[in-house]
Enzyme design. Structure first.
Site, PDB file in Angstrom:
ATOM      1  CG  ASP A  30      42.152  41.013  36.154  1.00 35.93           C
ATOM      2  OD1 ASP A  30      41.968  40.712  37.346  1.00 35.93           O
ATOM      3  OD2 ASP A  30      42.333  40.162  35.264  1.00 35.93           O
ATOM      4  CB  ILE A  31      38.294  41.687  39.925  1.00 31.24           C
ATOM      5  CG1 ILE A  31      37.548  42.173  41.143  1.00 31.24           C
ATOM      6  CG2 ILE A  31      38.694  40.226  40.043  1.00 31.24           C
ATOM      7  CD1 ILE A  31      36.140  41.613  41.246  1.00 31.24           C
ATOM      8  CG  HIS A  98      40.292  37.255  29.155  1.00 35.98           C
ATOM      9  ND1 HIS A  98      39.633  36.054  29.206  1.00 35.98           N
ATOM     10  CD2 HIS A  98      41.354  37.139  29.974  1.00 35.98           C
ATOM     11  CE1 HIS A  98      40.273  35.248  30.038  1.00 35.98           C
ATOM     12  NE2 HIS A  98      41.326  35.877  30.514  1.00 35.98           N
TER      13      HIS A  98
HETATM   14  P1  AMP Z   1      42.782  34.163  32.718  1.00 33.20           P
HETATM   15  O1  AMP Z   1      43.435  33.383  33.811  1.00 33.20           O
HETATM   16  O2  AMP Z   1      43.710  34.603  31.643  1.00 33.20           O
HETATM   17  O3  AMP Z   1      41.555  33.428  32.176  1.00 33.20           O
HETATM   18  O4  AMP Z   1      42.293  35.506  33.392  1.00 33.20           O
HETATM   19  C1  AMP Z   1      41.013  35.727  33.906  1.00 33.20           C
HETATM   20  C2  AMP Z   1      41.067  37.041  34.640  1.00 33.20           C
HETATM   21  O5  AMP Z   1      39.743  37.460  34.910  1.00 33.20           O
HETATM   22  C3  AMP Z   1      41.792  36.983  35.994  1.00 33.20           C
HETATM   23  O6  AMP Z   1      42.931  37.862  35.959  1.00 33.20           O
HETATM   24  C4  AMP Z   1      40.726  37.462  36.982  1.00 33.20           C
HETATM   25  O7  AMP Z   1      41.253  38.284  37.982  1.00 33.20           O
HETATM   26  C5  AMP Z   1      39.767  38.216  36.098  1.00 33.20           C
HETATM   27  N1  AMP Z   1      38.416  38.302  36.607  1.00 33.20           N
HETATM   28  C6  AMP Z   1      37.633  37.279  37.047  1.00 33.20           C
HETATM   29  N2  AMP Z   1      36.440  37.750  37.444  1.00 33.20           N
HETATM   30  C7  AMP Z   1      36.447  39.096  37.235  1.00 33.20           C
HETATM   31  C8  AMP Z   1      35.500  40.145  37.432  1.00 33.20           C
HETATM   32  N3  AMP Z   1      34.295  39.916  37.935  1.00 33.20           N
HETATM   33  N4  AMP Z   1      35.871  41.408  37.102  1.00 33.20           N
HETATM   34  C9  AMP Z   1      37.087  41.657  36.596  1.00 33.20           C
HETATM   35  N5  AMP Z   1      38.017  40.714  36.377  1.00 33.20           N
HETATM   36  C10 AMP Z   1      37.718  39.448  36.696  1.00 33.20           C
END
Ligand code: AMP
Ligand code: ZN
Length: 138
Positions: A30-31, A98
């Site tokens: 996760d970024i 996810h």
């Molecule tokens: P959620 O709020 O459960 O939908 O989590 C979405 C997650 O995706 C968040 O923790 C973000 O940090 C992560 N995220 C968004 N864009 C990216 C990306 N390009 N690479 C990795 N993680 C990401």
């Protein structure tokens, strides 16, 4: 799905830090790294949330969870690990299913608090009746 950021990760349009990959499943860092090692596990197929996940795809994704959790555990030696999955706004921010694996450390600043209630036996029975009377699973 064209506009989906996780589909773009799956097809390589945007980069990610891959932890695990097979034909149907991808796991990547996760970024935002809520804690060190924070990893997302996704199906390569675009599915929005748990409500639209098939039994087959659920089992395909979930069967990778223990191995990836063990890998994070062996690497970072956390005190524990939370598995979280947000579904629907406002909980969910990326609408490609996810699972978050979040290793936990002493004083890591991550808060996940359960607001406990103390329902009576009647209230629990009534809640159970509501669920059992819903026909969707039968
Ligand atoms: P959620 O709020 O459960 O939908 O989590 C979405 C997650 O995706 C968040 O923790 C973000 O940090 C992560 N995220 C968004 N864009 C990216 C990306 N390009 N690479 C990795 N993680 C990401
Ligand atoms: Zn997608």
């Amino acid at each position: 799905m064209e506009s989906c950021i996780f589909c773009k990760i799956v097809n390589g349009t945007i980069p990610s830090y891959t932890v695990y990959e097979d034909d149907q499943v991808l796991a990547f860092l996760d970024i935002t790294q809520v804690t060190k090692g924070h990893t997302l596990i996704i199906p390569k197929q675009h599915v929005e949330d748990v409500f639209s996940l098939s039994d087959e795809l659920a089992s395909t994704i979930f069967r990778q969870v223990p191995a990836i959790a063990n890998k994070l555990n062996a690497t970072f030696h956390p005190i524990g690990l939370n598995i979280i999955n947000n579904n629907k706004e406002p909980l969910q921010s990326v609408f490609h299913y996810h699972i978050h694996l979040i290793p936990r450390y002493e004083n890591d600043g991550f808060t996940l608090s359960f607001h406990s209630t103390s329902p009576s036996q009647e209230e629990l029975k009534s809640t159970l009746d509501e669920i059992l009377n819903e026909q969707v699973l039968t």
